[in-house]
Design a protein around this motif. Sequence first.
Motif, PDB file in Angstrom:
ATOM      1  N   MET A 114     -14.731   0.940  -1.561  1.00  0.00           N
ATOM      2  CA  MET A 114     -14.282   2.331  -1.635  1.00  0.00           C
ATOM      3  C   MET A 114     -13.730   2.778  -0.276  1.00  0.00           C
ATOM      4  SD  MET A 114     -14.617   3.215  -4.741  1.00  0.00           S
ATOM      5  CE  MET A 114     -14.315   4.958  -4.583  1.00  0.00           C
ATOM      6  N   TYR A 115     -14.388   2.349   0.794  1.00  0.00           N
ATOM      7  CA  TYR A 115     -13.913   2.658   2.147  1.00  0.00           C
ATOM      8  C   TYR A 115     -12.501   2.092   2.342  1.00  0.00           C
ATOM      9  CZ  TYR A 115     -13.721   2.822   7.246  1.00  0.00           C
ATOM     10  OH  TYR A 115     -13.342   3.068   8.550  1.00  0.00           O
ATOM     11  N   VAL A 116     -12.283   0.854   1.904  1.00  0.00           N
ATOM     12  CA  VAL A 116     -10.973   0.216   2.035  1.00  0.00           C
ATOM     13  C   VAL A 116      -9.929   0.992   1.234  1.00  0.00           C
ATOM     14  CG1 VAL A 116      -9.616  -1.855   1.501  1.00  0.00           C
ATOM     15  CG2 VAL A 116     -11.889  -2.081   2.513  1.00  0.00           C
ATOM     16  N   GLN A 117     -10.267   1.364  -0.004  1.00  0.00           N
ATOM     17  CA  GLN A 117      -9.313   2.081  -0.843  1.00  0.00           C
ATOM     18  C   GLN A 117      -8.934   3.432  -0.225  1.00  0.00           C
ATOM     19  OE1 GLN A 117     -11.587   1.694  -4.578  1.00  0.00           O
ATOM     20  NE2 GLN A 117      -9.765   0.683  -5.390  1.00  0.00           N
ATOM     21  N   GLU A 118      -9.895   4.129   0.323  1.00  0.00           N
ATOM     22  CA  GLU A 118      -9.606   5.405   0.984  1.00  0.00           C
ATOM     23  C   GLU A 118      -8.719   5.187   2.204  1.00  0.00           C
ATOM     24  OE1 GLU A 118     -13.336   7.358   1.811  1.00  0.00           O
ATOM     25  OE2 GLU A 118     -13.915   7.282  -0.300  1.00  0.00           O
ATOM     26  N   PHE A 119      -9.039   4.154   2.985  1.00  0.00           N
ATOM     27  CA  PHE A 119      -8.236   3.831   4.163  1.00  0.00           C
ATOM     28  C   PHE A 119      -6.793   3.533   3.755  1.00  0.00           C
ATOM     29  CE2 PHE A 119      -6.369   1.113   7.344  1.00  0.00           C
ATOM     30  CZ  PHE A 119      -6.817   1.627   8.545  1.00  0.00           C
ATOM     31  N   LEU A 120      -6.617   2.719   2.725  1.00  0.00           N
ATOM     32  CA  LEU A 120      -5.276   2.365   2.281  1.00  0.00           C
ATOM     33  C   LEU A 120      -4.513   3.593   1.804  1.00  0.00           C
ATOM     34  CD1 LEU A 120      -5.931  -0.961   0.338  1.00  0.00           C
ATOM     35  CD2 LEU A 120      -4.877  -0.681   2.596  1.00  0.00           C
ATOM     36  N   PHE A 121      -5.193   4.490   1.129  1.00  0.00           N
ATOM     37  CA  PHE A 121      -4.538   5.710   0.663  1.00  0.00           C
ATOM     38  C   PHE A 121      -4.059   6.540   1.853  1.00  0.00           C
ATOM     39  CE2 PHE A 121      -4.597  10.183  -0.578  1.00  0.00           C
ATOM     40  CZ  PHE A 121      -3.695  10.140  -1.625  1.00  0.00           C
ATOM     41  N   GLU A 122      -4.902   6.643   2.880  1.00  0.00           N
ATOM     42  CA  GLU A 122      -4.571   7.460   4.046  1.00  0.00           C
ATOM     43  C   GLU A 122      -3.500   6.824   4.933  1.00  0.00           C
ATOM     44  OE1 GLU A 122      -8.343   8.024   5.931  1.00  0.00           O
ATOM     45  OE2 GLU A 122      -9.083   9.302   4.318  1.00  0.00           O
ATOM     46  N   HIS A 123      -3.406   5.496   4.943  1.00  0.00           N
ATOM     47  CA  HIS A 123      -2.501   4.801   5.867  1.00  0.00           C
ATOM     48  C   HIS A 123      -1.322   4.116   5.186  1.00  0.00           C
ATOM     49  CE1 HIS A 123      -6.172   5.237   8.266  1.00  0.00           C
ATOM     50  NE2 HIS A 123      -5.348   5.274   9.280  1.00  0.00           N
ATOM     51  N   ARG A 124      -1.154   4.297   3.908  1.00  0.00           N
ATOM     52  CA  ARG A 124      -0.062   3.604   3.219  1.00  0.00           C
ATOM     53  C   ARG A 124       1.282   4.153   3.681  1.00  0.00           C
ATOM     54  NH1 ARG A 124      -1.241   7.830   0.381  1.00  0.00           N
ATOM     55  NH2 ARG A 124       0.215   8.779  -1.077  1.00  0.00           N
ATOM     56  N   LYS A 125       2.264   3.316   3.615  1.00  0.00           N
ATOM     57  CA  LYS A 125       3.623   3.712   3.970  1.00  0.00           C
ATOM     58  C   LYS A 125       4.351   4.038   2.673  1.00  0.00           C
ATOM     59  CE  LYS A 125       3.854   0.904   8.123  1.00  0.00           C
ATOM     60  NZ  LYS A 125       2.437   0.832   8.250  1.00  0.00           N
ATOM     61  N   PRO A 126       5.263   5.011   2.715  1.00  0.00           N
ATOM     62  CA  PRO A 126       5.982   5.332   1.479  1.00  0.00           C
ATOM     63  C   PRO A 126       6.791   4.135   1.006  1.00  0.00           C
ATOM     64  CG  PRO A 126       6.937   6.487   3.355  1.00  0.00           C
ATOM     65  CD  PRO A 126       5.708   5.798   3.846  1.00  0.00           C
TER      66      PRO A 126
END
Length: 170
Positions: A114-126
């Motif tokens: 869940m931590y990874v998924q939140e991180f990816l959501f916050e740091h994803r590039k468009p």
Amino acid sequence: MSSEDIQEQQDNEFEALKAIYVDDVRDLRNSAWNIWHPLKFSLTLTPQQGSTDEANARVDLLVTCSDRYPFEVPQLGICNEKGISKEEAQLLLKGLQKEAQKHVGNAMVFDLSMYVQEFLFEHRKPSETSFYEQMIQRQQQQQLKEQAKLDQEASKCLFFFRKMQFKSVK
């Protein structure tokens, strides 16, 4: 806690992860001779479900547990990152290690995922759009401009028509 209890806890956690993540979990243990080995697996993760651009960012979380897990932090690794930079992947790994320390003594891989998924959501590039999508967007913008121009001309015509009607009434 006995080694049998630890084995059962690890096996139960792995079964739960397989039920949640289905095909995104890969068991990396060498299970020859039907001998139990501590957990070792990879888990492919994307941003939180339901978010836009979900598949634009992705990583594989590598988890290697000792025979003392969950009373020891597992070895964690990140690979096959997509949509985040190498620096962000290192930042994610450091954050994961800190997060794992908070959960020592408990099953923690789901919390870490869940931590990874939140991180990816916050740091994803468009996501970059394809040439076709860009062409469609340009056509839609052009149509909107043309419609606005037609609306403006129709408004002018209506204004003059009403003005002419007003003059003829006098």
